[in-house]
Scaffold this active site. Structure first.
Site, PDB file in Angstrom:
ATOM      1  N   ASP A 135       0.844  -1.208   0.000  1.00  0.00           N
ATOM      2  CA  ASP A 135       0.000   0.000   0.000  1.00  0.00           C
ATOM      3  C   ASP A 135       0.876   1.254   0.000  1.00  0.00           C
ATOM      4  O   ASP A 135       0.372   2.371  -0.038  1.00  0.00           O
ATOM      5  CB  ASP A 135      -1.027  -0.016   1.142  1.00  0.00           C
ATOM      6  CG  ASP A 135      -0.401  -0.024   2.529  1.00  0.00           C
ATOM      7  OD1 ASP A 135       0.833  -0.135   2.633  1.00  0.00           O
ATOM      8  OD2 ASP A 135      -1.166   0.060   3.508  1.00  0.00           O
ATOM      9  N   SER A 136       2.216   1.051  -0.028  1.00  0.00           N
ATOM     10  CA  SER A 136       3.135   2.168  -0.276  1.00  0.00           C
ATOM     11  C   SER A 136       2.851   2.782  -1.638  1.00  0.00           C
ATOM     12  O   SER A 136       3.361   3.850  -1.956  1.00  0.00           O
ATOM     13  CB  SER A 136       4.590   1.691  -0.207  1.00  0.00           C
ATOM     14  OG  SER A 136       4.788   0.586  -1.061  1.00  0.00           O
TER      15      SER A 136
ATOM     16  N   LYS B  88      -0.912  -9.376   3.295  1.00  0.00           N
ATOM     17  CA  LYS B  88      -0.132  -8.861   4.423  1.00  0.00           C
ATOM     18  C   LYS B  88      -1.042  -7.968   5.273  1.00  0.00           C
ATOM     19  O   LYS B  88      -1.802  -7.164   4.725  1.00  0.00           O
ATOM     20  CB  LYS B  88       1.097  -8.089   3.930  1.00  0.00           C
ATOM     21  CG  LYS B  88       1.926  -7.483   5.064  1.00  0.00           C
ATOM     22  CD  LYS B  88       3.331  -7.136   4.622  1.00  0.00           C
ATOM     23  CE  LYS B  88       3.491  -5.882   3.824  1.00  0.00           C
ATOM     24  NZ  LYS B  88       3.047  -4.645   4.513  1.00  0.00           N
TER      25      LYS B  88
ATOM     26  N   GLU C 207      -1.123  -5.468   8.731  1.00  0.00           N
ATOM     27  CA  GLU C 207      -0.374  -4.715   9.748  1.00  0.00           C
ATOM     28  C   GLU C 207      -0.998  -4.898  11.129  1.00  0.00           C
ATOM     29  O   GLU C 207      -2.233  -4.920  11.247  1.00  0.00           O
ATOM     30  CB  GLU C 207      -0.370  -3.222   9.394  1.00  0.00           C
ATOM     31  CG  GLU C 207       0.452  -2.887   8.180  1.00  0.00           C
ATOM     32  CD  GLU C 207       0.612  -1.386   7.952  1.00  0.00           C
ATOM     33  OE1 GLU C 207       0.292  -0.587   8.860  1.00  0.00           O
ATOM     34  OE2 GLU C 207       1.063  -1.023   6.857  1.00  0.00           O
TER      35      GLU C 207
ATOM     36  N   GLU D 252       9.352  -3.971  10.449  1.00  0.00           N
ATOM     37  CA  GLU D 252       9.778  -2.701   9.849  1.00  0.00           C
ATOM     38  C   GLU D 252      10.340  -1.770  10.917  1.00  0.00           C
ATOM     39  O   GLU D 252       9.712  -1.561  11.962  1.00  0.00           O
ATOM     40  CB  GLU D 252       8.585  -2.036   9.132  1.00  0.00           C
ATOM     41  CG  GLU D 252       8.952  -0.702   8.490  1.00  0.00           C
ATOM     42  CD  GLU D 252       7.916  -0.169   7.513  1.00  0.00           C
ATOM     43  OE1 GLU D 252       6.907  -0.862   7.243  1.00  0.00           O
ATOM     44  OE2 GLU D 252       8.119   0.946   7.002  1.00  0.00           O
TER      45      GLU D 252
END
Ligand code: KIV
Length: 262
Positions: free
Chosen positions: A44-45, A112, A114, A181
């Site tokens: 989603d970057s 993925k 978060e 991260e």
């Protein structure tokens, strides 16, 4: 041969590092796969590097479906991991499952998610229903406001203990991998040695089972002075050459070096 999560698990068990880059379209998907990247992360970057936004918070499920379809169009063998965007999974396991099925239908092989232990129930729900999940802990950009910006996580002993516990809980819940991260290298090493599933690092030191970078950062397209990044284009004659250098540097343990550690 198609790379599955089993392939990656075997590489991990054999002590072979695997490589990941973000990817948002078919042309780069072809090129990255040709250069030896095993996992393409439709991150989603894309909110930052494709849409030019400050955060990833406004990225939609439709955005992720569109870019996953584009990447899937260019891929023959690589594994496609797609981010579940903000607001599409936090509310309940069934909402997460419903939205994850749409990403899988678009071509993702793994999603993925978060978040730490609060996501354990959701990860269990998805993995028990056939959807592989990579958990993402440490700096979780979707919590930008809660974290008051993009900062190193797990600095104090207390924070480090919480992250280690989160990783253990998420593995027990069924997570196939854990991405870490922006955490201290020593903590990432401890988590990697504790778990029995692969870890993926970005700004988490060299002792993770795999590394990921944002494509636009490592090609120097989207300039960043983040310590964990390296501009692989700086000494390369072509984009393909830069990607091959990244693959070689990760597999041989040269990247990330201590100058990229926290
Ligand atoms: O969205 C993304 O690109 C990511 C990476 C920063 C790991 O989650």
């Amino acid at each position: 041969m198609r790379i599955t999560q089993n392939t990656l698990l075997k590489m991990y068990q054999n002590g072979e590092k695997f490589t990941i880059l973000t990817c948002y379209d078919a042309s780069f998907a072809k090129l990255l796969e040709k250069a030896g990247i095993e996992v393409l992360l439709v991150g989603d970057s894309l909110g930052n590097v494709i849409q030019g936004k400050q955060t990833t918070l406004s990225v939609t499920l439709n955005d992720m479906k569109y870019h996953t379809r584009c990447v899937a169009q260019g891929v023959t063998n690589a594994l496609i991991m797609t981010d579940m965007p903000f607001g599409t999974f936090q509310e309940s396991p069934s909402l997460a499952f419903n939205n994850a099925t749409k990403l899988i239908a678009a071509g993702a092989h793994m999603v993925k998610i978060e978040g730490g232990r609060t996501m354990a129930e959701t990860i269990q729900f998805l993995t028990q229903r056939g959807i592989p999940v990579c958990a993402h802990i440490g700096l979780t950009p979707q919590s930008f406001h809660q974290l008051s910006g993009y900062k190193l996580q797990g600095k104090s002993d207390a924070e480090a203990t919480i992250l280690l516990e989160d990783a253990i809980i998420l593995e027990k819940a069924g997570a196939n991998m854990v991405l870490m991260e922006l955490i201290p290298a020593a903590l990432a090493k401890n988590i990697t040695q504790t778990l029995n599933i692969p870890t993926i690092g970005i700004g988490a030191g060299a002792d993770c089972s795999a590394q990921v970078l944002v494509l636009h950062d490592m090609l120097g397209i989207y300039p960043t002075n983040a310590r964990f990044n390296k501009n692989f284009m700086a000494d390369a004659s072509s984009i393909e050459d830069a990607i091959k250098h990244y693959v070689k540097a990760v597999k041989s343990g040269i990247f990330p070096g201590t100058e990229h550690h926290y």
